[in-house]
Scaffold this active site. Structure first.
Site, short mmCIF file in Angstrom:
data_model
loop_
_atom_site.label_atom_id
_atom_site.label_comp_id
_atom_site.label_asym_id
_atom_site.label_seq_id
_atom_site.Cartn_x
_atom_site.Cartn_y
_atom_site.Cartn_z
N HIS A 23 27.70 99.49 23.75
CA HIS A 23 27.25 98.29 24.47
C HIS A 23 26.24 98.63 25.56
CE1 HIS A 23 29.77 99.27 27.99
NE2 HIS A 23 30.67 99.66 27.10
N ASP A 24 25.23 97.76 25.68
CA ASP A 24 24.23 97.81 26.75
C ASP A 24 23.29 99.01 26.65
OD1 ASP A 24 25.24 95.45 28.30
OD2 ASP A 24 27.00 96.73 28.46
N GLY A 35 28.40 103.52 26.19
CA GLY A 35 27.79 102.34 26.78
C GLY A 35 26.75 102.67 27.83
#
Length: 265
Positions: free
Chosen positions: A122-123, A140
């Site tokens: 994520h991100d 992440g």
């Protein structure tokens, strides 16, 4: 030319599949997905969440794109995954949505090669022409520059930065930032030098490579403090865009440790 959707595939109402795209057997496409022209999903691919996939991509069987972030604080917020053009994403690869506290969008660039069971957390912000080899993992919030190669079974710790043209060896555990053009390996990963093979393959001329090597020796020598060497390198090689890219990379986030050489340069 209309999209080619296999009769066993499920494309939910609201999904946008561009002309010329191909959705293979047993794929599942969620209602907020957008798929660009010429992109081909081979079979058993799941694309969910607010995911945008550009043109000309090939996505292998059992890949899952746009799945929820693997983050305990995520509560189903409206976040996104954006994938560029002309990537090859092989079997069982995973790329997750962003999180509200991480900017909300995971971005993957164009012309990449994501091998079997590779993972983009994520991100993450991933550049163009990136290669993640078999089972390579990005935690992440990682920032991965253009032309980075991550070796098989290597893992990049969350929030780490890897500069352009860097090479991460197989099985490496990267818990510190990697300078542009650097080559690291080991557990925990340490800087082994410059990614000379990659530089030559990408057409960097001999003078540029020699300048980078000289700057590397100055920057990571044992004399003085690292800050003094950083300033000396910046002054000595101010006319080299490649050296200054390394200097700017280091200066951009002084809060994170760098991968450093394990032995004297």
């Amino acid at each position: 030319m209309a999209a080619n959707v296999h009769p066993t595939a499920i494309v939910e109402d609201g999904a946008v599949v561009a002309d010329g795209a191909s959705i293979g057997p047993f794929c599942v496409i969620g209602p907020r997905v957008r798929i660009g022209a010429g992109t081909r999903l081979t079979s058993h691919v799941v694309v969910e969440g607010r995911t945008t996939i550009g043109a000309g991509n090939t996505i292998g069987a059992f890949s899952v794109l746009g799945g929820p972030p693997q983050h305990t604080a995520y509560r189903g917020e409206d976040t996104a995954l954006e994938i560029g053009d002309d990537n090859v994403i092989r079997e069982h690869a995973t790329m997750n949505l962003g999180t509200p506290n991480g900017g909300g969008v995971t971005r993957v660039g164009s012309h990449g090669f994501y091998m079997i069971e590779s993972h983009v957390g994520h991100d993450c912000q991933v550049g163009d022409h990136v290669i993640l080899t078999k089972q390579a993992t990005l935690g992440g919030h990682c920032q991965i520059g253009d032309y980075v190669i991550v070796g098989g079974l290597a893992a990049v710790h969350q929030f780490s930065r890897v500069g352009r043209h860097a090479m991460i060896g197989g099985l490496a555990a990267v818990v510190k930032d990697v300078i542009p053009y650097g080559s690291v390996w080991g557990n925990h990963a340490h800087l082994e030098g410059l990614n000379l093979v990659g530089l030559k393959r990408r057409g960097f001329d001999r003078d540029t490579i020699n300048t980078l090597r000289a700057a590397y020796r100055l920057l990571f020598a044992n004399e003085g403090t690292f800050q003094e060497r950083l300033e000396d390198t910046a002054e000595t090689y101010a006319g080299s865009p490649e050296v200054m890219e390394i200097i700017d990379f280091i200066r951009a986030d002084a809060s994170r440790p760098l991968c450093l050489p394990e032995r004297e340069v």
